[in-house]
Write a protein that holds these residues in place. Sequence first.
Motif, PDB file in Angstrom:
ATOM      1  N   TYR A  59      11.436 -32.150   4.994  1.00  0.00           N
ATOM      2  CA  TYR A  59      10.823 -32.882   3.889  1.00  0.00           C
ATOM      3  C   TYR A  59       9.988 -34.074   4.369  1.00  0.00           C
ATOM      4  O   TYR A  59       9.038 -34.476   3.712  1.00  0.00           O
ATOM      5  CB  TYR A  59      11.900 -33.396   2.925  1.00  0.00           C
ATOM      6  CG  TYR A  59      12.616 -32.292   2.179  1.00  0.00           C
ATOM      7  CD1 TYR A  59      12.069 -31.720   1.038  1.00  0.00           C
ATOM      8  CD2 TYR A  59      13.847 -31.822   2.627  1.00  0.00           C
ATOM      9  CE1 TYR A  59      12.728 -30.704   0.358  1.00  0.00           C
ATOM     10  CE2 TYR A  59      14.519 -30.814   1.960  1.00  0.00           C
ATOM     11  CZ  TYR A  59      13.953 -30.253   0.818  1.00  0.00           C
ATOM     12  OH  TYR A  59      14.594 -29.253   0.145  1.00  0.00           O
ATOM     13  N   ASN A 210       6.322 -30.649   1.103  1.00  0.00           N
ATOM     14  CA  ASN A 210       5.544 -31.879   0.882  1.00  0.00           C
ATOM     15  C   ASN A 210       4.256 -31.945   1.687  1.00  0.00           C
ATOM     16  O   ASN A 210       3.715 -33.042   1.909  1.00  0.00           O
ATOM     17  CB  ASN A 210       6.396 -33.125   1.183  1.00  0.00           C
ATOM     18  CG  ASN A 210       7.648 -33.183   0.322  1.00  0.00           C
ATOM     19  OD1 ASN A 210       7.631 -32.754  -0.826  1.00  0.00           O
ATOM     20  ND2 ASN A 210       8.733 -33.693   0.884  1.00  0.00           N
ATOM     21  N   ASP A 251      12.894 -27.010  -5.148  1.00  0.00           N
ATOM     22  CA  ASP A 251      11.570 -27.375  -4.629  1.00  0.00           C
ATOM     23  C   ASP A 251      10.474 -26.559  -5.312  1.00  0.00           C
ATOM     24  O   ASP A 251       9.404 -27.084  -5.633  1.00  0.00           O
ATOM     25  CB  ASP A 251      11.520 -27.173  -3.119  1.00  0.00           C
ATOM     26  CG  ASP A 251      12.446 -28.129  -2.367  1.00  0.00           C
ATOM     27  OD1 ASP A 251      12.648 -29.253  -2.854  1.00  0.00           O
ATOM     28  OD2 ASP A 251      12.967 -27.743  -1.308  1.00  0.00           O
TER      29      ASP A 251
END
Length: 519
Positions: A59, A210, A251
Amino acid sequence: MSKDKKDYSKYFDFSDAKILSEDENGKRIRIRGREINILSEPNHRQEKQRGKQDVQVLYDTALPEEFKTIGLGKFYLVYTFGCQMNEHDSETIKGMLEQMGYKATEDRMEADIILLNTCAIRENAEDKVFGELGHLKHLKTEKPDMLLGVCGCMSQEEGVVKRILSKHGFVDLVFGTHNIHRLPHLIQEALFSKEMVVEVWSKEGDIVENLPKKREGLRGWVNIMYGCDKFCTYCIVPFTRGKERSRRPEDVIAEVRELARQGFKEITLLGQNVNAYGKDFTDITYSFANLMDDIHKIDIPRVRFTTSHPRDFDDHLIEVLAKGGNLVEHIHLPVQSGSSQVLKKMSRKYSRETYLELSRKIKQAIPDVVLTTDFIVGFPGETDEQFEETLSLVREVGYDFAYTYIYSPREGTPAAVMEDNVPMEVKSERLQRLNAAINEHSRKSNDRLLGATVEVLVEGVSKNNDSMLSGRTRSNKLVHFEGSADLIGSFVHVRITDPMTWYIKGDMITEPFAATDAV
């Protein structure tokens, strides 16, 4: 070796290569005057060995500050070949480049970095890339400081990388599908060292969250998983994309919610085999059907997915898709052949009969469903009788569209060593007959829409007529109608007046109406 099988040995010769240094971090070699820093390179033997190592979910992927100015005042150009997965990878590549300060351009003469994001699924896809490299060689001569890179599925193939090293030494950067997130570091290395940099991981990649994405248009691609474990005998994807790794459901759902917040009208969930989603989870029981059921509750108008493997398409998923709402009535269900014997040689792990039963269940649960598919003709050993079974399957299932291909051997796959004993003229004739059968049903399906009113997501202005707009129905049918450009990005209703084989034409209506067709 069959006449259609490409012999890569004629493309490269390492007799003049010299190893300059080698350690655990890679090796540096010199070929024909060009120094090359090989951090890692593809190895099919390693790719075939499914590792037992845990897949990490990363992440913390923020770009270090020192990378954010590398591209200031510079321009990038990304060429994408292949499937929706490649398109989505290019969105990530563009997002990272813009974080580094680069700006987009469509002018290759202006570009300071050009990347070719490649496809390996068929031989002609590779030929296109090497043809493009030939054109770019002249540009690289004129602009030696420009960075030229090759990435994507082709980069995961041993023979391709060796060919680039030996015959295309003007390339500056080669990286694979598992380490896209490493792009800023690789660009920095190529710029500062002035050497070709090669980093292709044969091991499975981690799931990297991300990362920035530069999305364009009305539709958003959302990866839900990576890789494939099916190992169909003709397919290189399990080697180029690695084993199946599913993103965590929280996610995926967070990304879909964010796209809904940004105003996207349609999303497509992506994976080499979306139906296998969640089967690699060890801590939770959560399937693709569960994911679709959760996304069904999110306020986004249309949700699609691709691509499905019939083996993993279960009753629970059919039950969820039948709920409708934002889950559209279009399912792409690749079959590849209508013959059980050919399917067995392909290692598809289902038979003609089980596929027909699956399509029957889907149609029973979703009466307005539109099915599309993929076919390969001329697979090694395919007989006339087996091809006739494919034609009869087309008539029995009734596809509205199909991607059809002549079999193309891929280096490193089991099928590549099978005797390719179907003559090319026979393959071509079969392809023509198959396309004719599919076109016949497509036209009949479109004819049934005459007079119906359909919901269309307006995608843009017609390429051939500035007064015409084009868009797609829920079932992915292409519609042309007259309208103004300010409608792009909105939903309109069109009454069908002129059905064709590949698209349908109609008149936009503005008065209140009761929908007469779910498409």
